[in-house]
Design an enzyme around this catalytic site. Structure first.
Site, PDB file in Angstrom:
ATOM      1  N   LYS A  52       0.841  -1.212   0.000  1.00 34.68           N
ATOM      2  CA  LYS A  52       0.000   0.000   0.000  1.00 34.68           C
ATOM      3  C   LYS A  52       0.871   1.255   0.000  1.00 34.68           C
ATOM      4  O   LYS A  52       0.614   2.213  -0.723  1.00 34.68           O
ATOM      5  CB  LYS A  52      -0.934  -0.006   1.231  1.00 34.68           C
ATOM      6  CG  LYS A  52      -2.033  -1.071   1.133  1.00 34.68           C
ATOM      7  CD  LYS A  52      -2.831  -1.239   2.421  1.00 34.68           C
ATOM      8  CE  LYS A  52      -3.813  -2.412   2.295  1.00 34.68           C
ATOM      9  NZ  LYS A  52      -4.584  -2.676   3.525  1.00 34.68           N
ATOM     10  N   GLN A  96      -4.315  -1.575   9.833  1.00 39.54           N
ATOM     11  CA  GLN A  96      -4.301  -2.900   9.203  1.00 39.54           C
ATOM     12  C   GLN A  96      -4.861  -3.955  10.156  1.00 39.54           C
ATOM     13  O   GLN A  96      -4.511  -4.007  11.334  1.00 39.54           O
ATOM     14  CB  GLN A  96      -2.869  -3.271   8.779  1.00 39.54           C
ATOM     15  CG  GLN A  96      -2.748  -4.546   7.965  1.00 39.54           C
ATOM     16  CD  GLN A  96      -3.398  -4.472   6.582  1.00 39.54           C
ATOM     17  OE1 GLN A  96      -3.566  -3.390   6.012  1.00 39.54           O
ATOM     18  NE2 GLN A  96      -3.773  -5.614   6.031  1.00 39.54           N
ATOM     19  N   ASP A 119     -10.759   3.073   4.514  1.00 42.98           N
ATOM     20  CA  ASP A 119     -11.110   1.652   4.464  1.00 42.98           C
ATOM     21  C   ASP A 119     -12.625   1.452   4.443  1.00 42.98           C
ATOM     22  O   ASP A 119     -13.105   0.364   4.127  1.00 42.98           O
ATOM     23  CB  ASP A 119     -10.569   0.935   5.719  1.00 42.98           C
ATOM     24  CG  ASP A 119      -9.346   0.085   5.434  1.00 42.98           C
ATOM     25  OD1 ASP A 119      -9.169  -0.332   4.276  1.00 42.98           O
ATOM     26  OD2 ASP A 119      -8.582  -0.176   6.385  1.00 42.98           O
TER      27      ASP A 119
HETATM   28  N1  GUN Z   1      -6.792  -6.801   6.414  1.00 43.87           N
HETATM   29  C1  GUN Z   1      -7.234  -7.497   5.340  1.00 43.87           C
HETATM   30  N2  GUN Z   1      -7.840  -6.676   4.454  1.00 43.87           N
HETATM   31  C2  GUN Z   1      -7.778  -5.441   4.979  1.00 43.87           C
HETATM   32  C3  GUN Z   1      -8.221  -4.170   4.526  1.00 43.87           C
HETATM   33  O1  GUN Z   1      -8.820  -4.002   3.457  1.00 43.87           O
HETATM   34  N3  GUN Z   1      -7.951  -3.124   5.346  1.00 43.87           N
HETATM   35  C4  GUN Z   1      -7.317  -3.272   6.535  1.00 43.87           C
HETATM   36  N4  GUN Z   1      -7.132  -2.194   7.268  1.00 43.87           N
HETATM   37  N5  GUN Z   1      -6.898  -4.438   6.980  1.00 43.87           N
HETATM   38  C5  GUN Z   1      -7.115  -5.511   6.202  1.00 43.87           C
END
Ligand code: GUN
Length: 292
Positions: A52, A96, A119
């Site tokens: 990311k 995350q 998110d």
């Molecule tokens: N863990 C797995 N997928 C995601 C996501 O889309 N966002 C976040 N913050 N954690 C994740």
């Protein structure tokens, strides 16, 4: 069979975003800035978060990675979130998941300011999504809508079977596809681990979104000819023939199901890369909202 190429589509989206960033900068606007908080040292989570951050670089965003130890207290994590909430340079941030067991995930997600919740996990944003109001659509369902759109997969009046009812994929996906929207107006069945006649349902499906986290769960005898398959699963499976000792498998037995499918996402290179592109898109949206 047409491959729903998430890698290529995500690259296209990132190029579009990069152009918009240049335009913003030319107009004297601030550079979009995404922050990510990661707790602990889980290998897969670190890989995702690093991807990311790297993607931010490529589109001209600023990024900040905040790494906290596995032992961080809930209070300290909430403090970090508050700092990001009030930092006017940060346009959006993510925490995350998963978080260590001693931290209440829901409490953390509710602490993120909805206007910075790129998110789309905050209850305010989930509520807006449910009501089809403008919001941040969470990255995975948003990426799937975008793939269906860009490959002109018809959803209107189709029967979609979503397998998996998670808060971040299955549930929002089922809501979105049933709504009156460009990629929507479908008849949606939300199946899950307690569904009793799953094969009966999947055999009727025009589109299947597999998001249950069981590698190669969906087999060819469970789908009809001409089906569209979206595979959200990604699991590391031990494989001694691979240099790193594992291979990645989706929730779909790709080799056999692809022979019957009209459209199918590969794993890797399908839904995964799209989620990163959509996170960037949400961050850009956050900036645009502030500018308007
Ligand atoms: N863990 C797995 N997928 C995601 C996501 O889309 N966002 C976040 N913050 N954690 C994740």
């Amino acid at each position: 069979m047409t491959l729903l190429d998430g890698k290529k589509t995500a690259a296209d989206i990132k190029s579009e975003i990069a152009l918009e960033v240049i335009e913003l900068k030319n107009k004297g606007k601030k550079t979009p800035h995404l922050a990510a908080v990661i707790v602990g040292n889980d290998g897969a989570s670190l890989t995702y978060v690093n991807a990311k951050v790297k993607a931010c670089d490529r589109v001209g965003f600023e990024s900040t990675l905040i790494r906290l130890p596995e032992t961080v207290t809930e209070e300290d994590l909430l403090n970090e979130i508050n700092i990001l909430n009030i930092d006017t340079d940060i346009d959006g941030f993510i925490v995350q998941l998963p978080l260590p067991k001693h931290i209440d995930e829901q409490k953390i997600l509710m602490a993120v300011h909805p206007d910075k919740d790129v998110d789309g996990f905050h209850p305010t944003n989930v509520g807006k999504l449910t009501l089809n109001l403008p919001t941040f659509i969470s990255a995975t369902p948003f990426g799937i809508l975008e793939l269906l759109e860009r490959y002109n997969v018809e959803t209107v009046g189709k029967h979609v079977v979503v397998i998996g009812r998670s808060n971040i994929v299955g549930r929002p996906m089922s809501i979105l596809l049933s709504q009156k929207r460009t990629k929507g107006n479908a008849t949606v069945t939300l199946a899950h681990s307690r569904t009793q006649n799953l094969k009966e349902l999947t055999l009727q499906a025009d589109i299947i979104v597999a998001a249950i986290g069981i590698p190669e769960f969906l087999k060819a005898d469970m789908v009809k000819d001409g089906v569209t398959i979206v595979d959200v699963g990604i699991t590391r499976i031990a494989d001694s023939r691979k240099k790193n000792g594992y291979r990645l498998a989706g929730d779909v037995h790709f080799e056999s199901v692809a022979k019957k499918a009209a459209f199918i996402t590969p794993v890797p290179g399908g839904v995964g890369p799209m989620t990163i592109a959509m996170l960037l898109k949400n961050t850009l949206l956050s900036v645009k909202r502030k500018n308007s």
